[in-house]
Design an enzyme around this catalytic site. Structure first.
Site, PDB file in Angstrom:
ATOM      1  N   CYS A  33       0.815  -1.223   0.000  1.00 56.62           N
ATOM      2  CA  CYS A  33       0.000   0.000   0.000  1.00 56.62           C
ATOM      3  C   CYS A  33       0.846   1.269   0.000  1.00 56.62           C
ATOM      4  CB  CYS A  33      -0.943   0.018   1.200  1.00 56.62           C
ATOM      5  SG  CYS A  33      -2.238  -1.224   1.071  1.00 56.62           S
ATOM      6  N   HIS A  36     -11.971   9.939  -9.365  1.00 52.98           N
ATOM      7  CA  HIS A  36     -10.851  10.011 -10.316  1.00 52.98           C
ATOM      8  C   HIS A  36      -9.744  10.949  -9.871  1.00 52.98           C
ATOM      9  CE1 HIS A  36     -13.578   7.780 -12.898  1.00 52.98           C
ATOM     10  NE2 HIS A  36     -12.531   7.478 -13.633  1.00 52.98           N
ATOM     11  N   GLU A  87     -13.409  -0.550   0.252  1.00 53.23           N
ATOM     12  CA  GLU A  87     -12.251  -0.319  -0.596  1.00 53.23           C
ATOM     13  C   GLU A  87     -12.205  -1.365  -1.718  1.00 53.23           C
ATOM     14  OE1 GLU A  87      -8.301   1.422   1.084  1.00 53.23           O
ATOM     15  OE2 GLU A  87      -8.130  -0.753   1.067  1.00 53.23           O
TER      16      GLU A  87
HETATM   17 ZN   LIG Z   1      -5.383   1.207  -1.169  1.00 55.14          ZN
END
Ligand SMILES: [Zn+2]
Length: 137
Positions: A27, A72, A127
């Protein structure tokens, strides 16, 4: 005495990129998500139409804010050294005070929806299909 309580949930989708500073795993690298946000709005009583709040009002205002600010976009922590470079390159960023984790994004949306006057009780940010962060106060 039991108190009546109504709630509605609106689901909205947006795409975002981010990376997490100091993350020991993958990450820490730039990557993206197709996020799904679920917003719960509650009320003790219904309005004249028999609603907690009109779903179209949630869509127009909260989804509108998400579309303008997060969709975006690259969400980066203000301490991320990429911020100044990407801004110079004309990239569209949303800069956060803390690491742009799902938890912090959920809190950001919660506070924005509250600021707009919605009686939000909880925001959940998916997520991906298996990982969800929840924020409430
Ligand atoms: Zn992530």
């Amino acid at each position: 005495v039991r108190r009546a309580r109504y709630a509605v949930t609106k689901v909205m989708e947006f795409c975002y990129g981010h990376r997490l500073l100091n993350h020991p795993g993958k990450c820490r690298h730039l990557h993206g998500h197709n996020g799904i946000v679920e917003i719960d709005i509650e009320a003790d009583t219904l309005d004249a139409l028999g609603m907690v709040v009109d779903f179209s009002e949630i869509k127009q205002k909260i989804q509108g804010w998400i579309d303008d600010n997060l969709d975006h976009k690259l969400l980066l922590c203000s301490q991320d050294p990429l911020v100044s470079f990407l801004q110079q390159m004309g990239e569209s960023l949303y800069v956060t005070n803390e690491n742009p984790t799902a938890e912090n994004i959920a809190r950001l949306i919660y506070h924005e929806a509250r600021k707009q006057g919605f009686k939000v009780s909880e925001v959940r940010l998916w997520e991906n299909s298996t990982s969800c962060a929840t924020y409430s106060e």
